[in-house]
Design a protein around this motif. Structure first.
Motif, PDB file in Angstrom:
ATOM      1  N   GLY A   9       0.812  -1.219   0.000  1.00 50.71           N
ATOM      2  CA  GLY A   9       0.000   0.000   0.000  1.00 50.71           C
ATOM      3  C   GLY A   9       0.840   1.259   0.000  1.00 50.71           C
ATOM      4  N   PRO A  12      -1.463   7.657   1.637  1.00 51.00           N
ATOM      5  CA  PRO A  12      -0.716   8.628   2.441  1.00 51.00           C
ATOM      6  C   PRO A  12       0.005   7.989   3.626  1.00 51.00           C
ATOM      7  CG  PRO A  12      -3.096   8.876   2.768  1.00 51.00           C
ATOM      8  CD  PRO A  12      -2.909   7.951   1.613  1.00 51.00           C
ATOM      9  N   GLY A  14       1.041   4.748   3.841  1.00 49.08           N
ATOM     10  CA  GLY A  14       2.148   3.954   3.307  1.00 49.08           C
ATOM     11  C   GLY A  14       3.312   4.834   2.883  1.00 49.08           C
ATOM     12  N   GLU A  32       2.378  -1.465  -4.632  1.00 49.64           N
ATOM     13  CA  GLU A  32       1.139  -0.705  -4.848  1.00 49.64           C
ATOM     14  C   GLU A  32       0.497  -1.205  -6.139  1.00 49.64           C
ATOM     15  OE1 GLU A  32      -0.928   1.687  -3.322  1.00 49.64           O
ATOM     16  OE2 GLU A  32      -2.036   1.256  -5.170  1.00 49.64           O
ATOM     17  N   HIS A  34      -1.747   0.124  -8.012  1.00 45.70           N
ATOM     18  CA  HIS A  34      -1.925   1.136  -9.057  1.00 45.70           C
ATOM     19  C   HIS A  34      -0.564   1.566  -9.613  1.00 45.70           C
ATOM     20  CE1 HIS A  34      -6.221   1.700  -8.607  1.00 45.70           C
ATOM     21  NE2 HIS A  34      -6.050   1.580  -7.300  1.00 45.70           N
ATOM     22  N   ARG A  42      -9.024  12.899  -0.340  1.00 44.10           N
ATOM     23  CA  ARG A  42      -9.958  12.339   0.655  1.00 44.10           C
ATOM     24  C   ARG A  42      -9.791  13.194   1.913  1.00 44.10           C
ATOM     25  NH1 ARG A  42      -6.437   9.738  -1.706  1.00 44.10           N
ATOM     26  NH2 ARG A  42      -6.011   7.822  -0.546  1.00 44.10           N
ATOM     27  N   GLY A  44      -9.000  16.190   4.218  1.00 49.78           N
ATOM     28  CA  GLY A  44      -8.874  17.632   4.037  1.00 49.78           C
ATOM     29  C   GLY A  44      -8.088  18.271   5.165  1.00 49.78           C
ATOM     30  N   TRP A 127       1.937  -3.483  -9.095  1.00 46.60           N
ATOM     31  CA  TRP A 127       2.032  -4.866  -8.615  1.00 46.60           C
ATOM     32  C   TRP A 127       1.036  -5.042  -7.474  1.00 46.60           C
ATOM     33  CZ3 TRP A 127       5.380  -8.636 -10.570  1.00 46.60           C
ATOM     34  CH2 TRP A 127       6.301  -8.184 -11.495  1.00 46.60           C
ATOM     35  N   ALA A 129      -0.199  -7.352  -4.209  1.00 45.44           N
ATOM     36  CA  ALA A 129       0.195  -8.413  -3.270  1.00 45.44           C
ATOM     37  C   ALA A 129      -0.932  -9.437  -3.226  1.00 45.44           C
ATOM     38  CB  ALA A 129       0.425  -7.813  -1.889  1.00 45.44           C
ATOM     39  N   THR A 178      -5.991  -6.290   2.233  1.00 44.75           N
ATOM     40  CA  THR A 178      -5.701  -7.677   1.865  1.00 44.75           C
ATOM     41  C   THR A 178      -4.879  -8.347   2.968  1.00 44.75           C
ATOM     42  OG1 THR A 178      -5.491  -6.912  -0.415  1.00 44.75           O
ATOM     43  CG2 THR A 178      -4.590  -9.081   0.065  1.00 44.75           C
ATOM     44  N   GLY A 295      -2.770   2.564   9.615  1.00 44.40           N
ATOM     45  CA  GLY A 295      -3.697   3.396   8.842  1.00 44.40           C
ATOM     46  C   GLY A 295      -5.078   2.770   8.775  1.00 44.40           C
ATOM     47  N   ASP A 296      -5.771   3.014   7.656  1.00 45.20           N
ATOM     48  CA  ASP A 296      -7.141   2.513   7.520  1.00 45.20           C
ATOM     49  C   ASP A 296      -7.221   0.990   7.602  1.00 45.20           C
ATOM     50  OD1 ASP A 296      -8.003   5.103   7.259  1.00 45.20           O
ATOM     51  OD2 ASP A 296      -9.118   4.786   5.398  1.00 45.20           O
ATOM     52  N   GLN A 307      -9.483  13.151  11.403  1.00 45.78           N
ATOM     53  CA  GLN A 307      -8.365  12.503  12.082  1.00 45.78           C
ATOM     54  C   GLN A 307      -8.012  11.113  11.539  1.00 45.78           C
ATOM     55  OE1 GLN A 307      -6.035  13.182  14.214  1.00 45.78           O
ATOM     56  NE2 GLN A 307      -6.582  15.321  14.476  1.00 45.78           N
ATOM     57  N   MET A 309      -6.651   9.983   8.460  1.00 43.96           N
ATOM     58  CA  MET A 309      -5.297   9.921   7.899  1.00 43.96           C
ATOM     59  C   MET A 309      -4.260  10.352   8.934  1.00 43.96           C
ATOM     60  SD  MET A 309      -3.766  12.026   4.676  1.00 43.96           S
ATOM     61  CE  MET A 309      -3.668  13.577   5.574  1.00 43.96           C
TER      62      MET A 309
HETATM   63  C1  FAD Z   1     -14.709  11.932   2.569  1.00 44.23           C
HETATM   64  C2  FAD Z   1     -13.546  11.677   3.462  1.00 44.23           C
HETATM   65  C3  FAD Z   1     -13.005  12.718   4.187  1.00 44.23           C
HETATM   66  C4  FAD Z   1     -11.901  12.499   5.013  1.00 44.23           C
HETATM   67  N1  FAD Z   1     -11.359  13.555   5.674  1.00 44.23           N
HETATM   68  C5  FAD Z   1     -10.257  13.372   6.443  1.00 44.23           C
HETATM   69  C6  FAD Z   1      -9.601  14.473   7.041  1.00 44.23           C
HETATM   70  O1  FAD Z   1     -10.038  15.621   6.918  1.00 44.23           O
HETATM   71  N2  FAD Z   1      -8.459  14.235   7.778  1.00 44.23           N
HETATM   72  C7  FAD Z   1      -7.949  12.993   7.941  1.00 44.23           C
HETATM   73  O2  FAD Z   1      -6.930  12.834   8.623  1.00 44.23           O
HETATM   74  N3  FAD Z   1      -8.543  11.914   7.354  1.00 44.23           N
HETATM   75  C8  FAD Z   1      -9.673  12.077   6.611  1.00 44.23           C
HETATM   76  N4  FAD Z   1     -10.238  11.015   5.976  1.00 44.23           N
HETATM   77  C9  FAD Z   1      -9.651   9.663   6.141  1.00 44.23           C
HETATM   78  C10 FAD Z   1      -8.446   9.451   5.215  1.00 44.23           C
HETATM   79  O3  FAD Z   1      -8.768   9.765   3.898  1.00 44.23           O
HETATM   80  C11 FAD Z   1      -7.969   8.010   5.319  1.00 44.23           C
HETATM   81  O4  FAD Z   1      -7.787   7.686   6.675  1.00 44.23           O
HETATM   82  C12 FAD Z   1      -6.627   7.826   4.576  1.00 44.23           C
HETATM   83  O5  FAD Z   1      -6.726   8.185   3.229  1.00 44.23           O
HETATM   84  C13 FAD Z   1      -6.184   6.365   4.694  1.00 44.23           C
HETATM   85  O6  FAD Z   1      -4.911   6.239   4.128  1.00 44.23           O
HETATM   86  P1  FAD Z   1      -4.209   4.795   3.992  1.00 44.23           P
HETATM   87  O7  FAD Z   1      -2.895   5.096   3.375  1.00 44.23           O
HETATM   88  O8  FAD Z   1      -4.286   4.079   5.278  1.00 44.23           O
HETATM   89  O9  FAD Z   1      -5.140   3.975   3.002  1.00 44.23           O
HETATM   90  P2  FAD Z   1      -5.484   4.208   1.462  1.00 44.23           P
HETATM   91  O10 FAD Z   1      -5.442   5.655   1.112  1.00 44.23           O
HETATM   92  O11 FAD Z   1      -6.755   3.484   1.221  1.00 44.23           O
HETATM   93  O12 FAD Z   1      -4.288   3.516   0.681  1.00 44.23           O
HETATM   94  C14 FAD Z   1      -4.167   2.115   0.585  1.00 44.23           C
HETATM   95  C15 FAD Z   1      -3.363   1.780  -0.658  1.00 44.23           C
HETATM   96  O13 FAD Z   1      -3.108   0.382  -0.679  1.00 44.23           O
HETATM   97  C16 FAD Z   1      -3.232  -0.103  -2.005  1.00 44.23           C
HETATM   98  N5  FAD Z   1      -3.525  -1.548  -1.933  1.00 44.23           N
HETATM   99  C17 FAD Z   1      -4.560  -2.146  -1.310  1.00 44.23           C
HETATM  100  N6  FAD Z   1      -4.486  -3.480  -1.408  1.00 44.23           N
HETATM  101  C18 FAD Z   1      -3.365  -3.744  -2.127  1.00 44.23           C
HETATM  102  C19 FAD Z   1      -2.736  -4.953  -2.573  1.00 44.23           C
HETATM  103  N7  FAD Z   1      -3.240  -6.162  -2.286  1.00 44.23           N
HETATM  104  N8  FAD Z   1      -1.595  -4.857  -3.292  1.00 44.23           N
HETATM  105  C20 FAD Z   1      -1.065  -3.647  -3.595  1.00 44.23           C
HETATM  106  N9  FAD Z   1      -1.620  -2.471  -3.202  1.00 44.23           N
HETATM  107  C21 FAD Z   1      -2.754  -2.526  -2.471  1.00 44.23           C
HETATM  108  C22 FAD Z   1      -4.381   0.723  -2.572  1.00 44.23           C
HETATM  109  O14 FAD Z   1      -4.344   0.743  -3.989  1.00 44.23           O
HETATM  110  C23 FAD Z   1      -4.107   2.099  -1.950  1.00 44.23           C
HETATM  111  O15 FAD Z   1      -3.276   2.894  -2.771  1.00 44.23           O
HETATM  112  C24 FAD Z   1     -11.349  11.210   5.136  1.00 44.23           C
HETATM  113  C25 FAD Z   1     -11.907  10.146   4.421  1.00 44.23           C
HETATM  114  C26 FAD Z   1     -12.972  10.381   3.593  1.00 44.23           C
HETATM  115  C27 FAD Z   1     -13.523   9.237   2.808  1.00 44.23           C
END
Ligand code: FAD
Length: 507
Positions: A9, A12, A14, A32, A34, A42, A44, A127, A129, A178, A295-296, A307, A309
């Protein structure tokens, strides 16, 4: 080759994890699915601690250049009457304004340039995983190349396969992780499921808004209004009973809702329109064996406090300094258990705050909304405690333990930069050089951690005086390990730190 870390992943969280791991000098392979970054907003909102993390990676410049300090974040009712004002305009302990509204692609680009420039990072974009196996001293991850088909934005997995090996595996792969699925880890649902239409737009000309930033808690249709950096804005509308995702995702629906606010295609270009389900879920385990979820993948929360991200980026900061000590042989693998021990309650605090806050605008029953408005007029405030603190783990039973440390200015420059102290332990005293009271073995121990020592004045003098302390030990993730009323008590604090890290120190 066995990488120190294999990571799935490159969102942000990762990106932050990979950049910090590389900064600590460890090799990391990032997978990743993509080809490039997601490229759309996402998150803000970010807070001051996140800006300090970005600063530690030399990434804060472009983010701040396109951000607004959030000076006025308000919640109003359907008649425009203010229910709640957030104090988000103050200068905060990390050396920045307390809160900012930013445009996520700018933040991701800044982090990605750092990641791509680091010799320690191997990026495998395109690629996916697909399988994993844990061995005694490493993990193996099977990845398959992805391709795009015309007209389909989702990558398709091909048969071309590689196997990557790493000492540790990080699942930074988002809410539908995953890696979490491989481990068979379930998530608990903290009981929030609200669907909102999110519309993000680029301003085609300078626009000003009477209501600039906050929630319109109108039971007829709750609305969120936010700046996303200096050139973009976001509006969110709660879905009403009977409305379908399909209907709300039609471009004409967005333009109809924007027209109600007096906005049209001459003002805006829509960059993203999507219905989200805002939820609060936590993985039941964040560590299993050599694998960590961050993260998520580990936790999601409704976005009302901005909060999600931020919490994920804190995960990365917390985990990296611990992995660094373990990979350098300075601490045992057991230290890594404190990642979940420290952050699970911390993230739960933010989640509860977000849930409580989120219940306010989501009321669509007219009578219940009128009752809510009256309660606010009568002085009710939802329980919105201060910035959470780390309460468990590598934390002393001492003053200030678990709170965020100050980043003050030294000759006009922020301390971390002036002292090359980003991502390092800091032992600071307002009385003298802290080394003067330490045994040689203690200095050696702290130096092996990469510690910065300083006799500080200026903003530190006030900050320490208010807290009644003369010395403080801050961890690389900026949280105070512990502080003491007198410098003479520092040796005991250092022994406590060594004991908690289980590192023997020469007497
Ligand atoms: C409408 C909205 C508003 C928000 N506002 C805020 C805010 O104001 N402040 C804040 O802090 N947070 C906010 N958030 C939350 C924030 O957007 C998420 O917490 C954050 O984007 C999560 O980041 P991440 O890197 O954990 O996951 P993701 O951004 O989901 O990244 C995961 C990555 O893993 C990749 N991936 C997944 N599975 C695989 C695999 N098997 N092999 C290879 N790659 C893979 C995906 O392609 C993706 O690029 C908001 C969310 C939403 C929906």
């Amino acid at each position: 080759m066995i990488y120190d870390v294999v990571q799935v992943g490159m969102g942000p969280v990762g990106l932050t994890m990979a950049a910090l791991t590389a900064q600590a000098g460890h090799s990391v392979a990032v997978i990743e699915r993509h080809q490039g970054l997601y490229g759309l907003p996402r998150a803000g909102h970010i807070d001051h601690e996140i800006v300090r993390i970005l600063q530690s990676l030399d990434c804060e410049g472009p983010v701040l250049a396109d951000s607004y300090p959030t000076l006025d974040y308000r919640w109003v009712n359907g008649a425009g009457e203010t229910l709640l004002e957030f104090d988000w305009g103050a200068k905060a302990v990390s050396g920045y304004n307390s809160d900012y509204m930013q445009y996520q692609p700018v933040l991701e680009d800044a982090l990605a340039s750092r990641v791509r420039a680091a010799a320690e990072v191997t990026v495998l974009s395109g690629w996916e995983a697909v399988a994993f196996e844990e061995h005694d001293d490493h993990v193996e991850v099977v990845v398959r190349k992805t391709v795009y088909e015309p007209g389909n934005p989702r990558p398709i997995v091909t048969d071309e396969e590689r196997v990557l090996r790493g000492r540790y595996l990080i699942g930074a792969d988002g809410a539908s992780s995953t890696v979490r699925r491989w481990l068979g880890i379930e998530r608990s649902d903290l009981g929030f499921n609200e669907r909102w239409l999110d519309v993000d737009a680029r301003m085609k000309r300078p626009l000003t808004f009477d209501f600039d930033c906050g929630q319109i808690c109108d039971p007829a249709r709750p609305i969120t209004v936010l700046p996303l950096g200096k050139r973009h804005r976001r509006w969110e509308w709660a879905l009403l009973p009977g409305e379908t995702v399909e209907e709300l995702e039609k471009p004409e629906t967005a333009w109809r809702l924007l027209a109600d606010l007096g906005l049209g295609p001459d003002d805006l270009e829509i960059v993203r329109q999507l219905v989200y389900t805002f939820e609060a879920r936590t993985a039941e385990q964040w560590r299993r064996g050599r694998t960590f979820l961050i993260g998520d993948a580990a936790h999601t929360m409704p976005p009302f406090m901005g909060q999600g991200m931020c919490s994920g980026m804190r995960d990365a900061k917390n985990l990296v300094w611990k992995l660094d000590l373990v990979l350098r042989g300075l601490a045992s693998d057991a230290l890594l258990d404190t990642f979940e021990e420290e952050l699970r309650p911390y993230v739960l605090d933010w989640t509860v705050i977000s849930l409580e806050a989120g219940r306010v605008p989501c009321i669509t029953d007219v009578d219940a909304a009128a009752e809510r408005d009256q309660r606010f007029r009568d002085g009710f405030r939802p329980p919105l405690p201060d910035f959470p603190q780390v309460r468990h783990g590598v934390i002393a039973a001492a003053p200030c333990a678990g709170e965020l440390s100050l980043q003050g200015r030294v000759d006009g420059e922020l301390f971390d930069r002036a002292h090359h102290a980003a991502g390092r332990w800091q032992v600071l005293s307002t009385v003298a050089d802290p080394r003067t009271v330490l045994r040689a073995g203690q200095v050696e121990f702290l130096e092996s951690l990469g510690c910065v020592f300083a006799h500080v004045g200026g903003e530190y003098a006030d900050h320490f005086a208010v807290r009644g302390i003369e010395v403080s030990i801050a961890r690389p993730d900026f949280y105070v390990f512990g502080a003491a009323p007198t410098l003479a008590e520092l040796p005991a604090l250092v022994d406590d730190l060594a004991a908690r890290l289980r590192v023997p120190v020469a007497v």
